[in-house]
Design a protein around this motif. Structure first.
Motif, PDB file in Angstrom:
ATOM      1  N   LYS A 360       0.812  -1.217   0.000  1.00 49.09           N
ATOM      2  CA  LYS A 360       0.000   0.000   0.000  1.00 49.09           C
ATOM      3  C   LYS A 360       0.846   1.268   0.000  1.00 49.09           C
ATOM      4  O   LYS A 360       0.308   2.370   0.117  1.00 49.09           O
ATOM      5  CB  LYS A 360      -0.921  -0.007   1.220  1.00 49.09           C
ATOM      6  N   ASN A 361       2.158   1.087  -0.106  1.00 47.21           N
ATOM      7  CA  ASN A 361       3.057   2.245  -0.136  1.00 47.21           C
ATOM      8  C   ASN A 361       2.957   3.058   1.153  1.00 47.21           C
ATOM      9  O   ASN A 361       2.971   4.295   1.137  1.00 47.21           O
ATOM     10  CB  ASN A 361       2.764   3.136  -1.344  1.00 47.21           C
ATOM     11  N   GLU A 362       2.880   2.357   2.294  1.00 46.47           N
ATOM     12  CA  GLU A 362       2.761   3.010   3.589  1.00 46.47           C
ATOM     13  C   GLU A 362       3.977   2.702   4.457  1.00 46.47           C
ATOM     14  O   GLU A 362       4.544   1.614   4.397  1.00 46.47           O
ATOM     15  CB  GLU A 362       1.502   2.536   4.315  1.00 46.47           C
ATOM     16  N   TYR A 363       4.322   3.672   5.299  1.00 50.06           N
ATOM     17  CA  TYR A 363       5.389   3.488   6.281  1.00 50.06           C
ATOM     18  C   TYR A 363       4.739   3.353   7.656  1.00 50.06           C
ATOM     19  O   TYR A 363       4.163   4.298   8.178  1.00 50.06           O
ATOM     20  CB  TYR A 363       6.326   4.691   6.252  1.00 50.06           C
ATOM     21  N   LYS A 364       4.837   2.141   8.260  1.00 51.06           N
ATOM     22  CA  LYS A 364       4.102   1.881   9.497  1.00 51.06           C
ATOM     23  C   LYS A 364       4.931   1.242  10.604  1.00 51.06           C
ATOM     24  O   LYS A 364       4.507   1.244  11.757  1.00 51.06           O
ATOM     25  CB  LYS A 364       2.894   0.975   9.209  1.00 51.06           C
ATOM     26  N   PHE A 365       6.083   0.670  10.308  1.00 55.17           N
ATOM     27  CA  PHE A 365       6.747  -0.169  11.292  1.00 55.17           C
ATOM     28  C   PHE A 365       8.185   0.263  11.566  1.00 55.17           C
ATOM     29  O   PHE A 365       8.974   0.442  10.633  1.00 55.17           O
ATOM     30  CB  PHE A 365       6.740  -1.635  10.841  1.00 55.17           C
ATOM     31  N   ALA A 366       8.495   0.428  12.845  1.00 54.17           N
ATOM     32  CA  ALA A 366       9.852   0.758  13.292  1.00 54.17           C
ATOM     33  C   ALA A 366      10.197  -0.101  14.503  1.00 54.17           C
ATOM     34  O   ALA A 366      10.509   0.396  15.576  1.00 54.17           O
ATOM     35  CB  ALA A 366       9.966   2.237  13.623  1.00 54.17           C
ATOM     36  N   ASP A 367      10.150  -1.407  14.327  1.00 56.13           N
ATOM     37  CA  ASP A 367      10.323  -2.347  15.431  1.00 56.13           C
ATOM     38  C   ASP A 367      11.759  -2.438  15.932  1.00 56.13           C
ATOM     39  O   ASP A 367      11.996  -3.001  17.012  1.00 56.13           O
ATOM     40  CB  ASP A 367       9.893  -3.763  15.007  1.00 56.13           C
ATOM     41  N   ALA A 368      12.724  -1.929  15.183  1.00 60.79           N
ATOM     42  CA  ALA A 368      14.122  -2.117  15.549  1.00 60.79           C
ATOM     43  C   ALA A 368      14.438  -1.520  16.912  1.00 60.79           C
ATOM     44  O   ALA A 368      15.309  -2.026  17.629  1.00 60.79           O
ATOM     45  CB  ALA A 368      15.043  -1.513  14.492  1.00 60.79           C
ATOM     46  N   ASP A 369      13.737  -0.463  17.308  1.00 60.76           N
ATOM     47  CA  ASP A 369      14.001   0.160  18.596  1.00 60.76           C
ATOM     48  C   ASP A 369      13.694  -0.794  19.744  1.00 60.76           C
ATOM     49  O   ASP A 369      14.571  -1.115  20.550  1.00 60.76           O
ATOM     50  CB  ASP A 369      13.183   1.448  18.739  1.00 60.76           C
ATOM     51  N   TYR A 370      12.438  -1.251  19.839  1.00 62.71           N
ATOM     52  CA  TYR A 370      12.132  -2.121  20.974  1.00 62.71           C
ATOM     53  C   TYR A 370      12.824  -3.470  20.832  1.00 62.71           C
ATOM     54  O   TYR A 370      13.134  -4.120  21.834  1.00 62.71           O
ATOM     55  CB  TYR A 370      10.628  -2.256  21.219  1.00 62.71           C
ATOM     56  N   GLY A 371      13.094  -3.904  19.591  1.00 64.43           N
ATOM     57  CA  GLY A 371      13.891  -5.117  19.415  1.00 64.43           C
ATOM     58  C   GLY A 371      15.276  -4.976  20.010  1.00 64.43           C
ATOM     59  O   GLY A 371      15.786  -5.887  20.662  1.00 64.43           O
ATOM     60  N   ALA A 372      15.877  -3.802  19.816  1.00 62.97           N
ATOM     61  CA  ALA A 372      17.206  -3.546  20.372  1.00 62.97           C
ATOM     62  C   ALA A 372      17.159  -3.422  21.891  1.00 62.97           C
ATOM     63  O   ALA A 372      18.017  -3.969  22.595  1.00 62.97           O
ATOM     64  CB  ALA A 372      17.791  -2.285  19.753  1.00 62.97           C
ATOM     65  N   TYR A 373      16.159  -2.728  22.428  1.00 63.35           N
ATOM     66  CA  TYR A 373      16.088  -2.513  23.875  1.00 63.35           C
ATOM     67  C   TYR A 373      15.858  -3.819  24.629  1.00 63.35           C
ATOM     68  O   TYR A 373      16.463  -4.062  25.682  1.00 63.35           O
ATOM     69  CB  TYR A 373      14.973  -1.528  24.223  1.00 63.35           C
ATOM     70  N   SER A 374      14.971  -4.669  24.101  1.00 65.45           N
ATOM     71  CA  SER A 374      14.724  -5.940  24.787  1.00 65.45           C
ATOM     72  C   SER A 374      15.903  -6.894  24.625  1.00 65.45           C
ATOM     73  O   SER A 374      16.234  -7.658  25.536  1.00 65.45           O
ATOM     74  CB  SER A 374      13.419  -6.568  24.292  1.00 65.45           C
TER      75      SER A 374
END
Length: 437
Positions: A360-374
Motif C-alpha cells: 500500500k506504499n505506507e510506512y508503518k513499522f519501526a520495530d528495531a528500537d524495541y527489538g534492540a532494547y529488549s
C-alpha cells in the motif's frame, strides 16, 4: 554516549507498544522495476530462514524470492529445494543469485525490495546496517545483536531507517499475537491498575547439537553449532528468552534501570555445549521499584514452562504463547479471558502486516528500537549472571566488549577457542569477568 542513556531508550521505546505504531506515512518508493511484484531476498537459509520465507509467502501479496545468501552451500541448496517444491515459479533464484560465503549478503540485498534477515544473531547488526544503507524494507529475526557494540550499531541504523521511511519488523512475534495485543492494551488502559511485579519464563529441554567433523576448521564448527557460542548466539537468555523479557518491557512500557541474577552450567556441561550456561535466574528492576523475575533453563526431563504473569494494584494477568490471556481483579474475579478461536498465526501475521504496508506504499513499522532494547535487556542479564554483579543499565551501555572475530573467513579464529581437551572457557562469577564487561 549521551544519545544512548536510559532516558532516551525509555522515551523512544515506551511509545512502541505494538505493531503499526507509526502513522501511515507514504514511502517514496516500493518495488524495483516498476511492477507490483515485491522482490525478496533471504539472508540466512537455516530452519528459521525457511520458516520466515514460508510466512512471507503466506502474506497474500505478490511476492517473488529473487536472491538467497548463506555461509554454507548445503544450507542454501536445501532451503532452495524446499521452497521451490512448495512455491514453484515464485522462487526465481538462478545460480547467479545464490550467494555463498560471509559477504554474500551484500549482493543478495541489492537484488531485492525487501530482505529477510535470519542468520545467527551475531551477524544481525552488520546485515541490518547494510540493508538500511541500501534502502530496503526489512524483516529481521530476534535477537538483533549479541553484544552492546552491536546494539549501538542497530540503533544507529534504526535511526537511518526512519529517515528513509523503511518499514522494519522484528521477529518478536508476540507483538503481533492477538491475545497479547488485547490483554496488554487492557493493562495499559488501567484494567488491573499499576503493574508492580511479574514473572517471565522459558524453561525447556534445550536445542540441537551438531557433532564436530574431522575436516572442519574451528570457525566452521562454531558456525554449525552457533547456538553454543556467544559471538553468534548471545546465550539462550538472549536468543530465546528475549521473547519473555520483551513482554515484561512491553507491559511496563519502559526498561530496567538495573539487573542482577545468577546462572550456571548445571547439567549441559559437556564440551559440545560450547561456552553457554544452561540456566539463568534474573531480576529486572525498573525505576518505579517494580521487580520482574526472569527465569530460563535448558534442562532435560523437567516441567516445561513458557509464559508470563504480572501482579498489579487492582489485579493480575496470565499470558502465554498458546493464545491464552486472562485478567483477574483484586478479588480474584475474572474480568477478561481471550477467546483463541480463529486467531491468526503470529509468525504469519507479522509478515502479513509488513507486506500489506509495503504493497500500500505506507510506512508503518519501526520495530528495531524495541527489538534492540529488549535484546539489550537480555544481554545485561547475561552479563549480570556471568559476572555475579548488579549491573546498571547506564553503566552497561559504556561497554566496548565486542564478541565478533577479527575477521570473517573459514581459516580465521573466533575469540573463544577450545583447550587441548576440546573444552571451551566458561564464565565463572567473580573470577574471569574482565572478558565479559
Amino acid at each position: 554516549m549521551d544519545n544512548f542513556k536510559r532516558r532516551e531508550f525509555i522515551k523512544t521505546g515506551s511509545a512502541l507498544a505494538g505493531a503499526a505504531v507509526l502513522a501511515s506515512t507514504p514511502i517514496s518508493s516500493v518495488f524495483a522495476g516498476g511492477t507490483d511484484v515485491i522482490k525478496i531476498a533471504l539472508i540466512g537459509c537455516g530452519g528459521r530462514g525457511t520458516g520466515a520465507a514460508f510466512d512471507a509467502f503466506a502474506s497474500g501479496q505478490n511476492i517473488k524470492l529473487v536472491a538467497m545468501a548463506d555461509a554454507f552451500q548445503d544450507n542454501l541448496e536445501s532451503t532452495f529445494n524446499t521452497l521451490k517444491e512448495k512455491f514453484g515459479d515464485r522462487i526465481d533464484v538462478p545460480d547467479s543469485r545464490k550467494y555463498v560465503g560471509f559477504d554474500g549478503y551484500k549482493s543478495a540485498i541489492r537484488d531485492a525490495d525487501v530482505v529477510l534477515l535470519t542468520t545467527p544473531p551475531g551477524f544481525r547488526p552488520l546485515h541490518f546496517e547494510e540493508a538500511v544503507k541500501a534502502g530496503k524494507h526489512i524483516f529481521m529475526e530476534k535477537p538483533v545483536a549479541v553484544d552492546i557494540p552491536g546494539i549501538r550499531k542497530v540503533l544507529q541504523a534504526a535511526a537511518e531507517a526512519k529517515t528513509k521511511k523503511l518499514n522494519v519488523v522484528v521477529g518478536l512475534q508476540r507483538r503481533y499475537q492477538t491475545n497479547y495485543r488485547e490483554a496488554i492494551k487492557r493493562i495499559q488502559d488501567g484494567a488491573i491498575g499499576d503493574v508492580h511485579a511479574g514473572q517471565v519464563y522459558w524453561n525447556s529441554g534445550g536445542v540441537w547439537v551438531r557433532p564436530r567433523k574431522p575436516a572442519q576448521t574451528e570457525m566452521e564448527y562454531q558456525m554449525r553449532n552457533w547456538y553454543y557460542f556467544n559471538w553468534l548466539c548471545g546465550d539462550h537468555i538472549v536468543e530465546q528468552h528475549v521473547h519473555n523479557i520483551d513482554i515484561a518491557n512491553w507491559v511496563k512500557g519502559k526498561y530496567p534501570v538495573s539487573i542482577q541474577g545468577t546462572g550456571s552450567r548445571a547439567h549441559r556441561t559437556d564440551k559440545e555445549y560450547g561456552e553457554i550456561y544452561d540456566n539463568f535466574a534474573v531480576e529486572l528492576t525498573y525505576d518505579d521499584g517494580t521487580v520482574v523475575y526472569s527465569q530460563c533453563r535448558h534442562f532435560e526431563g523437567i516441567s516445561n514452562r513458557v509464559d508470563e504473569t504480572f501482579q498489579a494494584t487492582k489485579g493480575r494477568v496470565y499470558l502465554s504463547a498458546g493464545n491464552q490471556a486472562i485478567l483477574w481483579d483484586s478479588k480474584g474475579n475474572e474480568i477478561y479471558r481471550h477467546d483463541p478461536k480463529g486467531n491468526p498465526n503470529a509468525y504469519q501475521q507479522e509478515h502479513k502486516e509488513l507486506f500489506d504496508a509495503i504493497a500500500k506504499n505506507e510506512y508503518k513499522f519501526a520495530d528495531a528500537d524495541y527489538g534492540a532494547y529488549s535484546t539489550l535487556t537480555g544481554i545485561i542479564g547475561r552479563l549480570a549472571c556471568y559476572t555475579g554483579k548488579v549491573i546498571k543499565w547506564d553503566d552497561a551501555l559504556k561497554s566496548e566488549v565486542d564478541l565478533s572475530p577479527a575477521a570473517y573467513s573459514w581459516d580465521a579464529m573466533p575469540k573463544i577457542v577450545p583447550n587441548q581437551n576440546g573444552e571451551y572457557p566458561v564464565a565463572v562469577p567473580g573470577m574471569n569477568t574482565a572478558f565479559y564487561i
